[in-house]
Structures are given as structure tokens and as C-alpha cells.
Design a protein around this motif. Structure first.
Motif, PDB file in Angstrom:
ATOM      1  N   GLU A  11       0.830  -1.206   0.000  1.00 23.11           N
ATOM      2  CA  GLU A  11       0.000   0.000   0.000  1.00 23.11           C
ATOM      3  C   GLU A  11       0.864   1.255   0.000  1.00 23.11           C
ATOM      4  O   GLU A  11       0.574   2.215  -0.716  1.00 23.11           O
ATOM      5  N   ARG A  45      -7.540  -2.563  -2.751  1.00 23.00           N
ATOM      6  CA  ARG A  45      -7.916  -2.195  -1.379  1.00 23.00           C
ATOM      7  C   ARG A  45      -8.062  -0.690  -1.231  1.00 23.00           C
ATOM      8  O   ARG A  45      -9.034  -0.193  -0.649  1.00 23.00           O
ATOM      9  N   LEU A  46      -7.085   0.049  -1.742  1.00 24.58           N
ATOM     10  CA  LEU A  46      -7.122   1.510  -1.620  1.00 24.58           C
ATOM     11  C   LEU A  46      -8.278   2.110  -2.418  1.00 24.58           C
ATOM     12  O   LEU A  46      -8.871   3.103  -1.991  1.00 24.58           O
ATOM     13  N   LEU A  49     -11.391   1.561  -0.324  1.00 30.44           N
ATOM     14  CA  LEU A  49     -11.446   2.474   0.822  1.00 30.44           C
ATOM     15  C   LEU A  49     -11.645   3.923   0.384  1.00 30.44           C
ATOM     16  O   LEU A  49     -11.682   4.822   1.210  1.00 30.44           O
ATOM     17  N   ILE A  51      -9.544   5.768  -1.027  1.00 31.31           N
ATOM     18  CA  ILE A  51      -8.308   6.529  -0.908  1.00 31.31           C
ATOM     19  C   ILE A  51      -7.785   6.850  -2.299  1.00 31.31           C
ATOM     20  O   ILE A  51      -7.268   7.938  -2.537  1.00 31.31           O
ATOM     21  N   LEU A  66      -7.221  11.119   3.352  1.00 32.99           N
ATOM     22  CA  LEU A  66      -7.661   9.767   3.713  1.00 32.99           C
ATOM     23  C   LEU A  66      -6.471   8.824   3.869  1.00 32.99           C
ATOM     24  O   LEU A  66      -6.473   7.947   4.742  1.00 32.99           O
ATOM     25  N   TRP A  67      -5.447   8.989   3.045  1.00 32.58           N
ATOM     26  CA  TRP A  67      -4.257   8.155   3.138  1.00 32.58           C
ATOM     27  C   TRP A  67      -3.560   8.376   4.489  1.00 32.58           C
ATOM     28  O   TRP A  67      -3.174   7.423   5.165  1.00 32.58           O
ATOM     29  N   ARG A  70      -5.474   6.655   7.212  1.00 33.92           N
ATOM     30  CA  ARG A  70      -5.267   5.199   7.228  1.00 33.92           C
ATOM     31  C   ARG A  70      -3.942   4.861   7.891  1.00 33.92           C
ATOM     32  O   ARG A  70      -3.854   3.942   8.705  1.00 33.92           O
ATOM     33  N   ARG A  71      -2.901   5.605   7.566  1.00 33.63           N
ATOM     34  CA  ARG A  71      -1.587   5.352   8.155  1.00 33.63           C
ATOM     35  C   ARG A  71      -1.618   5.589   9.656  1.00 33.63           C
ATOM     36  O   ARG A  71      -1.057   4.828  10.439  1.00 33.63           O
ATOM     37  N   ASN A  73      -4.244   5.392  11.688  1.00 31.29           N
ATOM     38  CA  ASN A  73      -5.026   4.315  12.311  1.00 31.29           C
ATOM     39  C   ASN A  73      -4.201   3.041  12.435  1.00 31.29           C
ATOM     40  O   ASN A  73      -4.273   2.333  13.435  1.00 31.29           O
ATOM     41  N   ARG A  74      -3.419   2.747  11.411  1.00 32.16           N
ATOM     42  CA  ARG A  74      -2.596   1.531  11.432  1.00 32.16           C
ATOM     43  C   ARG A  74      -1.543   1.625  12.537  1.00 32.16           C
ATOM     44  O   ARG A  74      -1.299   0.667  13.257  1.00 32.16           O
TER      45      ARG A  74
END
Length: 95
Positions: A11, A45-46, A49, A51, A66-67, A70-71, A73-74
Motif C-alpha cells: 500500500e 484495497r485503496l 477504501l 483513498i 484519507l491516506w 489510514r496510516r 489508524n494503522r
């Protein structure tokens, strides 16, 4: 034995491609054809989502906000998992 985090790496590489190409708005959208199966799955996947977004003509661009979310949250999930493992190890050591 260490496990390589293939999904996040793929990703990041897909996102880096769009960022380095400057494709971060609909006006700057680019065509994308992943060369590796792992990057194809990451691309899908992206897209799922939202993204990666399309301009409707087969070109794609990355929604940086949004990217980054996501980072973030991970990273949060990874830190919480490490804390849980540490707590479990400490509890086991105190028995």
C-alpha cells in the motif's frame, strides 16, 4: 521468525507512486497499471477504501487526507497491540 508486513508495504509503495507523480487531485490524475500482484491487491484495497479515486476516464489520484488517516489508524493499532503483548508478558512473568 519475523513476518514481513506485505500488505502495508504494498500500500505504501502504491501511494508513493501517486505522490511522486503528483497525482493528488483529480486534475493531476494518472493511469496506473500495477506490475506486481501484491500491488494490484493493494490498489484494489485503496480503491475500495476510496483513498484512490478515479476521474471517470481510467485515471486515478490519491486522496492524501484519507491516506494519512489510514496510516495513523494503522500505527495506533500497532502500538495498542504492542502494549497488550507487553502487559500479557508482564502478567505472565509475575505469576
Amino acid at each position: 521468525m519475523a513476518v514481513v508486513p506485505v500488505r502495508p508495504i504494498a500500500e505504501r509503495k502504491v501511494a508513493a507512486h501517486f505522490i511522486s507523480a503528483g497525482a493528488v487531485s483529480m486534475a493531476d490524475a494518472i493511469p496506473y497499471a500495477p506490475a506486481r500482484p501484491s500491488r494490484q491487491r493493494a490498489f484494489e484495497r485503496l480503491k475500495g477504501l476510496d483513498i484512490l479515486k478515479t476521474d471517470g476516464q481510467g485515471k486515478w489520484w490519491l486522496d492524501e487526507e484519507l491516506w494519512q488517516g489510514r496510516r495513523s489508524n494503522r500505527r495506533t493499532r500497532a502500538v495498542l497491540a504492542l502494549i497488550a503483548v507487553g502487559a500479557a508478558a508482564a502478567a505472565a512473568a509475575l505469576r
